[in-house]
Each structure stands twice: as structure tokens, then as C-alpha cells.
Design a protein around this motif. Sequence first.
Motif, mmCIF file in Angstrom:
data_model
loop_
_atom_site.group_PDB
_atom_site.id
_atom_site.type_symbol
_atom_site.label_atom_id
_atom_site.label_comp_id
_atom_site.label_asym_id
_atom_site.label_seq_id
_atom_site.Cartn_x
_atom_site.Cartn_y
_atom_site.Cartn_z
ATOM 1 N N PHE A 167 -22.393 2.292 12.508
ATOM 2 C CA PHE A 167 -23.864 2.147 12.346
ATOM 3 C C PHE A 167 -24.531 3.149 11.036
ATOM 4 O O PHE A 167 -25.330 2.342 10.428
ATOM 5 C CB PHE A 167 -24.672 2.584 13.646
ATOM 6 N N PRO B 207 -12.413 4.113 16.434
ATOM 7 C CA PRO B 207 -12.143 4.191 15.187
ATOM 8 C C PRO B 207 -11.540 2.746 14.610
ATOM 9 O O PRO B 207 -10.413 2.577 14.381
ATOM 10 C CB PRO B 207 -11.045 5.114 15.154
ATOM 11 N N SER B 208 -12.531 2.096 14.227
ATOM 12 C CA SER B 208 -12.026 0.939 13.716
ATOM 13 C C SER B 208 -13.101 0.136 12.936
ATOM 14 O O SER B 208 -14.391 0.737 13.050
ATOM 15 C CB SER B 208 -11.696 -0.218 14.733
ATOM 16 N N CYS C 175 -17.971 -1.151 20.922
ATOM 17 C CA CYS C 175 -17.995 -0.673 22.254
ATOM 18 C C CYS C 175 -19.294 -0.492 22.871
ATOM 19 O O CYS C 175 -19.430 -0.431 24.126
ATOM 20 C CB CYS C 175 -17.011 0.636 22.515
ATOM 21 N N TRP D 261 -23.182 -0.146 24.544
ATOM 22 C CA TRP D 261 -23.605 -1.054 25.575
ATOM 23 C C TRP D 261 -25.185 -1.491 24.815
ATOM 24 O O TRP D 261 -25.942 -2.370 25.489
ATOM 25 C CB TRP D 261 -24.061 -0.495 26.555
ATOM 26 N N ALA E 218 -7.619 3.656 5.454
ATOM 27 C CA ALA E 218 -7.766 4.909 4.526
ATOM 28 C C ALA E 218 -8.583 6.025 5.102
ATOM 29 O O ALA E 218 -9.642 5.790 5.575
ATOM 30 C CB ALA E 218 -8.585 4.341 3.257
ATOM 31 N N ILE E 219 -7.858 6.981 5.516
ATOM 32 C CA ILE E 219 -8.411 8.163 5.882
ATOM 33 C C ILE E 219 -8.948 9.441 5.087
ATOM 34 O O ILE E 219 -8.336 9.715 4.265
ATOM 35 C CB ILE E 219 -7.307 9.173 7.094
ATOM 36 N N PHE F 121 -15.939 13.848 12.870
ATOM 37 C CA PHE F 121 -15.196 13.607 11.568
ATOM 38 C C PHE F 121 -15.902 14.257 10.414
ATOM 39 O O PHE F 121 -15.087 14.603 9.238
ATOM 40 C CB PHE F 121 -14.774 12.207 11.403
ATOM 41 N N ILE G 156 -14.210 16.725 7.540
ATOM 42 C CA ILE G 156 -13.981 16.435 6.195
ATOM 43 C C ILE G 156 -14.641 17.566 5.428
ATOM 44 O O ILE G 156 -14.123 18.194 4.594
ATOM 45 C CB ILE G 156 -14.639 15.180 5.842
ATOM 46 N N ALA H 260 -20.906 9.256 26.134
ATOM 47 C CA ALA H 260 -20.430 8.358 24.988
ATOM 48 C C ALA H 260 -21.249 8.353 23.672
ATOM 49 O O ALA H 260 -21.087 7.732 22.912
ATOM 50 C CB ALA H 260 -20.157 6.876 25.211
ATOM 51 N N THR I 135 -28.637 5.559 19.105
ATOM 52 C CA THR I 135 -27.734 4.884 17.951
ATOM 53 C C THR I 135 -29.008 4.487 17.223
ATOM 54 O O THR I 135 -29.222 3.998 15.863
ATOM 55 C CB THR I 135 -26.881 3.822 18.374
ATOM 56 N N ILE J 193 -29.984 6.794 14.764
ATOM 57 C CA ILE J 193 -28.912 7.012 13.625
ATOM 58 C C ILE J 193 -29.118 6.193 12.569
ATOM 59 O O ILE J 193 -29.100 6.312 11.531
ATOM 60 C CB ILE J 193 -27.560 6.877 14.272
HETATM 61 C C1 FAD Z 1 -18.612 2.749 25.342
HETATM 62 C C2 FAD Z 1 -19.779 3.302 24.708
HETATM 63 C C3 FAD Z 1 -20.997 2.817 24.811
HETATM 64 C C4 FAD Z 1 -22.166 3.220 24.170
HETATM 65 N N1 FAD Z 1 -23.369 2.560 24.363
HETATM 66 C C5 FAD Z 1 -24.571 3.225 23.471
HETATM 67 C C6 FAD Z 1 -25.805 2.573 24.003
HETATM 68 O O1 FAD Z 1 -25.656 1.616 24.725
HETATM 69 N N2 FAD Z 1 -26.750 3.146 23.164
HETATM 70 C C7 FAD Z 1 -26.627 4.017 22.074
HETATM 71 O O2 FAD Z 1 -27.483 4.195 21.402
HETATM 72 N N3 FAD Z 1 -25.334 4.474 21.741
HETATM 73 C C8 FAD Z 1 -24.354 3.976 22.356
HETATM 74 N N4 FAD Z 1 -22.921 4.407 22.205
HETATM 75 C C9 FAD Z 1 -22.752 5.515 21.206
HETATM 76 C C10 FAD Z 1 -22.814 5.024 19.985
HETATM 77 O O3 FAD Z 1 -21.498 4.054 19.843
HETATM 78 C C11 FAD Z 1 -22.764 5.731 18.820
HETATM 79 O O4 FAD Z 1 -23.964 6.553 18.706
HETATM 80 C C12 FAD Z 1 -22.522 5.320 17.322
HETATM 81 O O5 FAD Z 1 -21.490 4.431 17.101
HETATM 82 C C13 FAD Z 1 -22.649 6.469 16.285
HETATM 83 O O6 FAD Z 1 -22.563 5.705 14.901
HETATM 84 P P1 FAD Z 1 -21.989 6.326 13.731
HETATM 85 O O7 FAD Z 1 -21.860 5.183 12.635
HETATM 86 O O8 FAD Z 1 -22.528 7.584 13.370
HETATM 87 O O9 FAD Z 1 -20.293 6.584 14.132
HETATM 88 P P2 FAD Z 1 -19.299 5.429 14.560
HETATM 89 O O10 FAD Z 1 -19.779 4.367 15.102
HETATM 90 O O11 FAD Z 1 -18.226 6.456 15.285
HETATM 91 O O12 FAD Z 1 -18.617 5.283 12.929
HETATM 92 C C14 FAD Z 1 -17.708 6.196 12.210
HETATM 93 C C15 FAD Z 1 -16.724 5.420 11.411
HETATM 94 O O13 FAD Z 1 -16.169 6.123 10.533
HETATM 95 C C16 FAD Z 1 -14.971 5.900 10.518
HETATM 96 N N5 FAD Z 1 -14.143 6.971 9.824
HETATM 97 C C17 FAD Z 1 -14.179 8.259 10.866
HETATM 98 N N6 FAD Z 1 -13.820 9.318 10.000
HETATM 99 C C18 FAD Z 1 -13.119 8.684 8.799
HETATM 100 C C19 FAD Z 1 -12.582 9.073 7.823
HETATM 101 N N7 FAD Z 1 -11.940 10.319 7.829
HETATM 102 N N8 FAD Z 1 -12.207 8.292 6.969
HETATM 103 C C20 FAD Z 1 -12.492 7.025 6.858
HETATM 104 N N9 FAD Z 1 -13.213 6.547 8.031
HETATM 105 C C21 FAD Z 1 -13.733 7.333 8.924
HETATM 106 C C22 FAD Z 1 -14.590 5.528 11.830
HETATM 107 O O14 FAD Z 1 -13.298 4.707 12.261
HETATM 108 C C23 FAD Z 1 -15.829 4.550 12.332
HETATM 109 O O15 FAD Z 1 -15.589 3.270 11.875
HETATM 110 C C24 FAD Z 1 -22.068 4.196 22.911
HETATM 111 C C25 FAD Z 1 -20.568 4.608 22.684
HETATM 112 C C26 FAD Z 1 -19.543 4.235 23.505
HETATM 113 C C27 FAD Z 1 -18.330 4.734 23.155
#
Ligand code: FAD
Length: 475
Positions: free
Chosen positions: A14, A75-76, A83, A85, A219-220, A258, A262, A413, A459, A462
Motif C-alpha cells: 500500500f 512478502p510478495s 491478505c 480484510w 530483489a531484496i 524491514f 534497512i 496483523a 492501512t 498508511i
Molecule cells: C491477514 C491480514 C489482514 C489484515 N487486514 C487489515 C484490515 O482489514 N485493515 C487494515 O487497515 N489493515 C489490515 N492488515 C494490515 C495491512 O496489511 C498492513 O497495514 C499493510 O499491508 C501495510 O502496508 P505497507 O505497504 O506499509 O507494507 P506491506 O503491505 O507489508 O508491503 C511491504 C512490501 O515491501 C516488500 N519489501 C519488504 N522489505 C523489502 C526489501 N528489503 N526489499 C524489497 N522489498 C521489500 C514486501 O515484500 C512487501 O511487498 C491486515 C494484515 C493481515 C496480515
Amino acid sequence: MIEKFDLILVGTGFASSFFLNTFLAKAKPTTRILVLERGRLDTHAWQVNNRRNTSQNPNDTFINTHPQKKWRFTPSFGGGSNCWWGVTPRMMPNDFRMQSAYGVGVDWPISYEELETFYARTEEMMSISGPDDGSPFPRSTPYPQPPHRFTDPDKVLKKAYPDLFFHLPTARASKSTPNRPRCCATGVCNLCPINAKFTVLHEMKHLYEDSRVTLILEAIVQTVETQAGVATGVSYLKNGVVSQAGADIVVLGGNAIFNPHILQRSHIRHPLLGKYLDEQIALKVTIDLDGLNNFQGSTSNTGHGYMLYDGEHRKEHAGCLIETWNTPNDLRIEQGKWQQRLILRIIYENLPNQQNYIKYDPNNPDLPETVYTGPSDYALKAMKKLPSILPGILGSLPIENLRIGDRPHSTEAHILGTTVMGHDPQTSVIDKHLIHHQVRNLLVLGSGAFPTVAPANPTLTISALSLWAAHHLLN
Ligand SMILES: Cc1cc2nc3c(=O)[nH]c(=O)nc-3n(C[C@H](O)[C@H](O)[C@H](O)COP(=O)(O)OP(=O)(O)OC[C@H]3O[C@@H](n4cnc5c(N)ncnc54)[C@H](O)[C@@H]3O)c2cc1C
Ligand code: SF4
């Protein structure tokens, strides 16, 4: 030769995708953006067929030193959007000013009013379904989609609390969109079989196919490279080989485990880097209803109660958000009464604690470690009060039996804190525009920025913060 880009973006969840949306809208046709994602692109069909969201095991990507406390993420490609809701409340105005309003926690450097139009834009982009008969927070626009259908217990609560009980806002469609069918309330939303919820894979993949974007999967990103306090690029591992890429701006969107790792690995130090790792804690409440049927709603959770959320009690103990559930796996197993069951999830805010943090081990630099000593007394105190106050709050429902779970869920989560935002570079890692206080061409997106943990799911905030950060960067 190191290949040079205008912008390097880490992750495709996101935080990164909403940032990229605004950045691309304002970038020149010649702008070059490199996106590095550690995961694979696991299609929706792959996920449904394999009954999981990712082909990489999240537990292989970090060390949990307190395994009784779970941390969940995906992590995808698309990150947690696969994943999640899709529960999308905004934070309340007072959530942004806990210190000024209640003398606890800290104030955010950004106010609800500043973020409001970015919330509205995020809701538009996710086609959020939400209440059309009022709102717990001030709104400049109506929700893009009408509310889902209430259950009968929801209707009773709405009548009792017209200004405190609302349709739950959600990214699960209440009417079909050009891309998504209407949600059909099966309640397996982490793997929605019909793609009714918003995901990056389904709705934002086109951003990564833009001719200005180079996406490299698996790519990490290991480090942010700096020279004289300026970010010059990143190093990343792919197929066992470490490569470097250069950029004018580096943006981390890797989530709150993460991103700090980093930075720690890059020796971009700050006394609070990695600190204040936390999330909400929640209790399940199971209610047997006397003669009142449930499960008539049109999605998996349908109501949000704000009866115990905001107010003077937050000077003493945590506020909470009450969710009403409508999933068929909670039916009552008694003849003639199977629908007479209501499940609540009571989600408490938390006060972040420096003893909960992301640890960096130079002897094992690939894996961040989560250290967690427990939730705040502020949250625990509120949970202890629940048995004495909940029956009164639910007095309008015909309750035959009410059982409160004896311990909180192992996780909500959500992963918050670790790169907190603030005005003061001494007490925060990034500023109100998510720019690193010391390295001014480095942005750190996501819920790591949250300096307090409100009851609301994170989220939507975020994503709105990412729009806000990109908007500011380009203006
Ligand atoms: C089962 C479940 C249900 C949920 N339901 C809700 C909900 O209903 N409402 C809500 O508000 N939130 C919900 N959440 C939480 C929500 O998923 C997270 O708040 C949100 O995904 C965070 O977004 P983000 O982009 O910051 O991180 P992420 O979605 O975790 O994305 C991070 C990305 O960075 C990549 N990454 C990480 N490290 C590296 C690296 N070193 N190099 C390259 N790539 C990297 C990862 O692979 C990933 O694709 C839920 C979570 C889960 C697990
Ligand atoms: S309730 Fe069913 S249709 Fe709706 S989002 Fe969840 S899994 Fe998909």
C-alpha cells in the motif's frame, strides 16, 4: 557502471503503490523509476489454488525473539493488500493529538484536518463502502460506495447509539465496480475467491507497467547508500548477487519491520530507530442472543461502535473500537438457535514502548529481529474494565450469555512504530512529510511513521500518508 534513476522505490504494498500513483501523475515523461520488490508476483489464481497469499514464507524473512507475539505480513507483489480484510476506518481527530487532548503519548506532527483530503482521495481510489447516515469523523465528501447491509443486531445497536454506531467502512465492494464484483459475505477475505476486495494486484498493477517504471521482483534491498548525508542509491540482492542502483531520491516502503532494518544496516543511525514497535490488542466477545437472529449482513464484518473510543477515559486508559462480525463460521451449534449468536472484536489502542523494537544483529545482517515485551498498562487497564462495562453498553440487545475471551489475540496483523514521525529530530526519525530528518532525499513510508497506536486499523492512514508525502515532494 551503476545505473542511475530519478527515484528508487522499495516494495509494492500500500505505502509504495499509493506513493507511486501520485508520483507518476506528476512526473515527467522522461522520469525513470526503479521499483525493487523482494517477493514474487503470486497471481490471484495462484493464491486461491494454493490457499495462501505468498509463495515465500514470511517467517523466513525475520527472527521473532518472542514467538508468542505474532507479526503478520505478506512478502510478495502487492504486500499486505493480498491478505488484508479491507477494514478502513479513518483515525479520529483526537488520535492525532493524544498528548494535547489527554496528556498521554505524543501528538502527531500532522493533524486530521491536514490529512482529510488525502483520506478522501484514498477512499475514492479504493472504492470504499461506508456509512451514508453520518460519520464518527468529519468528512468533506461522501463515501464512494453505499454501505453494506446491517445485520439485525447492528440495527438494534444503531437505534440505541445513532451517533456512535455506524456501518463499517470497507474496501470490500458493496456494489460492483468496473474491476470488482460485489462482496458476497463468505468471510474468507484474506483469500477473497471472487476478488471483491481492493488489492494492489487487481487495481494498481498498471502503475508498475508504466513505461517510466522498471520493476525488479525477488530483489531484496539491503542498504541505502549515502555520501555526505545524501542518499545516492541502494544495494540489493537478486539471485545471490549484490547489485547497486543510483537515484536522486530513495523511498522505503518495506513495512515497519524491514524499513528500520534497512536503515540500521545502512548505519543511518538514530537513537529511536527501530523503537516503539507495536500494534493494537483485541479481545473476542461471544454473545448468545435470546430470540434475535444475526448473520443478515452483506459482508464479513458490518458495524463499528465508537461507544468506548474517544473521550475523557483516554486520560486513564485506552479507548477501543467495537467491530460486529457476520461470518458463518461463528454460528451457534444449538437446534433452532444457530443464528442467535453475535461476535464482537474489541480493538484497543496501545501506548508505544521503547522496550519493543527491531533489533539489528551485525553477525546476521540479513534478518531483522523483533523484540516484544508486551502491551502497555494503558491498554491492559482498559481491557480489565471491559467485563464490568460491556453488558451495560450492550443493554439494548437481548443477551442470553456473554463471554469475553480470556486473552487478547496473538496479533491484529498490524505492524506500527519503528521509524516514528515528529517535528523534533531528537525524538523522531522522520518529519511530517515522511522525509528522514538527517538524509533529506530519503523518505520512509508506512505505519513505521505512527508515533501512537490508535484503535483504528492503519492501512487507510498508511495510504493517505503516502499520497500526502508524494504530493508534498512534488510541490
Ligand atoms: C491477514 C491480514 C489482514 C489484515 N487486514 C487489515 C484490515 O482489514 N485493515 C487494515 O487497515 N489493515 C489490515 N492488515 C494490515 C495491512 O496489511 C498492513 O497495514 C499493510 O499491508 C501495510 O502496508 P505497507 O505497504 O506499509 O507494507 P506491506 O503491505 O507489508 O508491503 C511491504 C512490501 O515491501 C516488500 N519489501 C519488504 N522489505 C523489502 C526489501 N528489503 N526489499 C524489497 N522489498 C521489500 C514486501 O515484500 C512487501 O511487498 C491486515 C494484515 C493481515 C496480515
Ligand atoms: S466476504 Fe467474501 S466476497 Fe466479501 S471480500 Fe470477503 S471473501 Fe470476498
